[in-house]
Write a protein that holds these residues in place. Structure first.
Motif, mmCIF file in Angstrom:
data_model
loop_
_atom_site.group_PDB
_atom_site.id
_atom_site.type_symbol
_atom_site.label_atom_id
_atom_site.label_comp_id
_atom_site.label_asym_id
_atom_site.label_seq_id
_atom_site.Cartn_x
_atom_site.Cartn_y
_atom_site.Cartn_z
ATOM 1 N N TRP A 145 40.463 23.468 -87.332
ATOM 2 C CA TRP A 145 41.609 24.223 -86.824
ATOM 3 C C TRP A 145 41.210 25.645 -86.453
ATOM 4 C CZ3 TRP A 145 46.329 24.776 -84.929
ATOM 5 C CH2 TRP A 145 47.027 25.966 -85.145
ATOM 6 N N PHE A 146 40.499 26.316 -87.336
ATOM 7 C CA PHE A 146 40.125 27.711 -87.068
ATOM 8 C C PHE A 146 39.128 27.825 -85.920
ATOM 9 C CE2 PHE A 146 41.710 28.540 -91.478
ATOM 10 C CZ PHE A 146 42.665 29.481 -91.121
ATOM 11 N N THR A 147 38.280 26.818 -85.749
ATOM 12 C CA THR A 147 37.358 26.836 -84.610
ATOM 13 C C THR A 147 38.125 26.756 -83.298
ATOM 14 O OG1 THR A 147 35.613 25.765 -85.917
ATOM 15 C CG2 THR A 147 35.405 25.678 -83.521
ATOM 16 N N VAL A 148 39.084 25.831 -83.225
ATOM 17 C CA VAL A 148 39.908 25.716 -82.015
ATOM 18 C C VAL A 148 40.729 26.987 -81.811
ATOM 19 C CG1 VAL A 148 41.788 24.441 -80.930
ATOM 20 C CG2 VAL A 148 39.980 23.203 -82.115
ATOM 21 N N CYS A 149 41.236 27.565 -82.904
ATOM 22 C CA CYS A 149 41.966 28.833 -82.802
ATOM 23 C C CYS A 149 41.084 29.926 -82.208
ATOM 24 C CB CYS A 149 42.464 29.273 -84.182
ATOM 25 S SG CYS A 149 43.901 28.373 -84.788
ATOM 26 N N GLY A 150 39.821 29.968 -82.657
ATOM 27 C CA GLY A 150 38.901 30.968 -82.128
ATOM 28 C C GLY A 150 38.734 30.835 -80.628
ATOM 29 N N PHE A 151 38.606 29.593 -80.159
ATOM 30 C CA PHE A 151 38.478 29.348 -78.721
ATOM 31 C C PHE A 151 39.752 29.750 -77.971
ATOM 32 C CE2 PHE A 151 39.710 26.065 -75.517
ATOM 33 C CZ PHE A 151 38.947 26.557 -74.467
ATOM 34 N N CYS A 162 42.334 39.987 -79.886
ATOM 35 C CA CYS A 162 41.404 40.974 -80.465
ATOM 36 C C CYS A 162 41.177 40.784 -81.958
ATOM 37 C CB CYS A 162 41.914 42.389 -80.202
ATOM 38 S SG CYS A 162 41.898 42.867 -78.467
ATOM 39 N N LEU A 163 42.191 40.289 -82.677
ATOM 40 C CA LEU A 163 42.074 40.155 -84.126
ATOM 41 C C LEU A 163 41.935 38.710 -84.592
ATOM 42 C CD1 LEU A 163 44.637 42.795 -85.470
ATOM 43 C CD2 LEU A 163 42.158 43.004 -85.257
ATOM 44 N N TRP A 164 42.942 37.885 -84.312
ATOM 45 C CA TRP A 164 42.955 36.546 -84.900
ATOM 46 C C TRP A 164 41.896 35.628 -84.306
ATOM 47 C CZ3 TRP A 164 44.786 39.014 -88.296
ATOM 48 C CH2 TRP A 164 46.035 39.600 -88.335
ATOM 49 N N GLY A 165 41.463 35.894 -83.082
ATOM 50 C CA GLY A 165 40.387 35.090 -82.513
ATOM 51 C C GLY A 165 39.075 35.290 -83.250
ATOM 52 N N PRO A 166 38.533 36.521 -83.264
ATOM 53 C CA PRO A 166 37.286 36.762 -84.002
ATOM 54 C C PRO A 166 37.395 36.442 -85.492
ATOM 55 C CG PRO A 166 37.738 38.564 -82.492
ATOM 56 C CD PRO A 166 38.965 37.699 -82.496
ATOM 57 N N PHE A 167 38.542 36.759 -86.086
ATOM 58 C CA PHE A 167 38.720 36.486 -87.515
ATOM 59 C C PHE A 167 38.714 34.982 -87.799
ATOM 60 C CE2 PHE A 167 40.257 40.266 -90.112
ATOM 61 C CZ PHE A 167 39.599 41.190 -89.313
ATOM 62 N N SER A 168 39.246 34.175 -86.869
ATOM 63 C CA SER A 168 39.231 32.723 -87.060
ATOM 64 C C SER A 168 37.801 32.205 -87.126
ATOM 65 C CB SER A 168 39.986 32.031 -85.919
ATOM 66 O OG SER A 168 41.370 32.311 -85.971
ATOM 67 N N LEU A 169 36.951 32.705 -86.251
ATOM 68 C CA LEU A 169 35.545 32.295 -86.266
ATOM 69 C C LEU A 169 34.837 32.827 -87.503
ATOM 70 C CD1 LEU A 169 34.720 32.855 -82.487
ATOM 71 C CD2 LEU A 169 35.351 30.721 -83.641
ATOM 72 N N PHE A 188 39.014 32.921 -98.704
ATOM 73 C CA PHE A 188 40.441 32.617 -98.772
ATOM 74 C C PHE A 188 41.300 33.834 -98.465
ATOM 75 C CE2 PHE A 188 38.831 28.955 -101.184
ATOM 76 C CZ PHE A 188 39.530 27.950 -100.523
ATOM 77 N N VAL A 189 40.753 35.021 -98.673
ATOM 78 C CA VAL A 189 41.471 36.234 -98.270
ATOM 79 C C VAL A 189 41.588 36.274 -96.749
ATOM 80 C CG1 VAL A 189 41.454 38.760 -98.292
ATOM 81 C CG2 VAL A 189 40.695 37.495 -100.310
ATOM 82 N N LEU A 190 40.487 35.959 -96.068
ATOM 83 C CA LEU A 190 40.514 35.905 -94.606
ATOM 84 C C LEU A 190 41.492 34.841 -94.120
ATOM 85 C CD1 LEU A 190 36.754 36.187 -93.514
ATOM 86 C CD2 LEU A 190 38.568 37.867 -93.159
ATOM 87 N N GLN A 191 41.464 33.673 -94.756
ATOM 88 C CA GLN A 191 42.368 32.598 -94.356
ATOM 89 C C GLN A 191 43.820 33.030 -94.508
ATOM 90 O OE1 GLN A 191 41.698 28.305 -95.435
ATOM 91 N NE2 GLN A 191 43.559 28.579 -96.646
ATOM 92 N N VAL A 224 44.698 35.794 -91.656
ATOM 93 C CA VAL A 224 44.830 35.226 -90.312
ATOM 94 C C VAL A 224 46.055 34.318 -90.217
ATOM 95 C CG1 VAL A 224 43.774 33.703 -88.604
ATOM 96 C CG2 VAL A 224 42.387 35.412 -89.773
ATOM 97 N N SER A 225 46.268 33.496 -91.225
ATOM 98 C CA SER A 225 47.401 32.573 -91.196
ATOM 99 C C SER A 225 48.730 33.334 -91.227
ATOM 100 C CB SER A 225 47.319 31.595 -92.375
ATOM 101 O OG SER A 225 46.151 30.805 -92.273
ATOM 102 N N LEU A 226 48.806 34.403 -91.998
ATOM 103 C CA LEU A 226 50.011 35.229 -92.008
ATOM 104 C C LEU A 226 50.246 35.856 -90.637
ATOM 105 C CD1 LEU A 226 49.868 37.066 -95.468
ATOM 106 C CD2 LEU A 226 51.741 35.639 -94.634
#
Length: 231
Positions: free
Chosen positions: A71-77, A130-137, A151-154, A157-159
């Motif tokens: 999921w986060f990989t696709v989010c990054g894209f 600018c934020l959630w894309g790089p953070f997802s990767l 899990f802090v990053l997760q 980003v999810s919030l």
């Protein structure tokens, strides 16, 4: 019909009274655009699933965790490339024939705010790119390398994704869904509702996951910290 009225409706977007004088009709079909989006997303899912199936720093990841990283990989894209394109070129998208601009013009049939440079949409997509894309990767890398802050990053980003999606729907609700053909099976229900509701449902599940993981870690830490006797 008066010339001005004709120009105002020479596009497929809602409301029909929108004036988009620089609009150029796509020369790519809906099938081509949708096929591209789902093909790239599917390929990234398969690659991520394969990579996360290998033994990583903390051992082997569970099937659920591997799905989350897919999921986060696709989010990054999507955030970096597709939404990043919008954040950079929103002023020229209506008249541009680049593939990603045509993708946004196709999607705008379900939400015309993307072809009129709506202030909220531009701000939201810029922050997302600018934020959630790089953070997802970064999340994917953090889990593969077993970083303690994963899990802090997760959670962060999810919030952010959930908050953005709620505002996205709520602002359009307050506008009484005027930027889409209300009830249309593809443009309204698939483009506008389904494709965006994913960013409410999945982030919510991941927020709950982060909550339990971080709470368990804190509870363990509380048990291992020696208690000082009061004097």
């Amino acid at each position: 019909m008066p010339k001005a009225a004709s120009e105002a409706t020479s596009h497929p977007f809602w409301p029909r009274s929108l004036s988009i004088p620089n609009y150029i009709e796509n020369d790519r079909s809906m099938v081509e655009i949708i096929t591209f989006l789902f093909s790239v997303s599917g390929l990234l899912l398969l690659l991520t699933w394969a990579v996360t199936g290998q033994k990583v720093a903390g051992g082997r990841l569970s099937g659920w965790r591997r799905l989350a990283l897919c999921w986060f990989t696709v989010c990054g894209f999507i955030h970096c490339v597709i939404e990043g394109w919008f954040a950079l070129y929103y002023t020229i998208i209506p008249g541009d024939q680049s593939f990603l601009s045509q993708l946004w013009k196709e999607y705008s049939k379900g939400d015309s705010r993307y072809v009129i440079a709506d202030n909220f949409t531009v701000c939201m997509e810029t922050v997302t790119a600018c934020l959630w894309g790089p953070f997802s990767l970064w999340i994917v890398v953090a889990f593969l390398s077993n970083r303690p802050y994963r899990f802090v990053l997760q959670l962060i980003v999810s919030l952010g994704q959930l908050y953005g999606a709620v505002l996205y729907f709520y602002t359009e609700h307050r506008d009484e869904y005027i930027h889409s053909e209300f009830g249309h099976p593809i443009y309204f229900w698939f483009y506008f509702i389904f494709m965006n509701f994913l960013w409410i449902l999945i982030p919510f599940v991941l927020i709950v996951d982060s909550w339990f993981q971080l709470s368990a870690t804190q509870a363990l830490s509380d048990k291992t910290v020696p208690k000082h006797k009061s004097k």
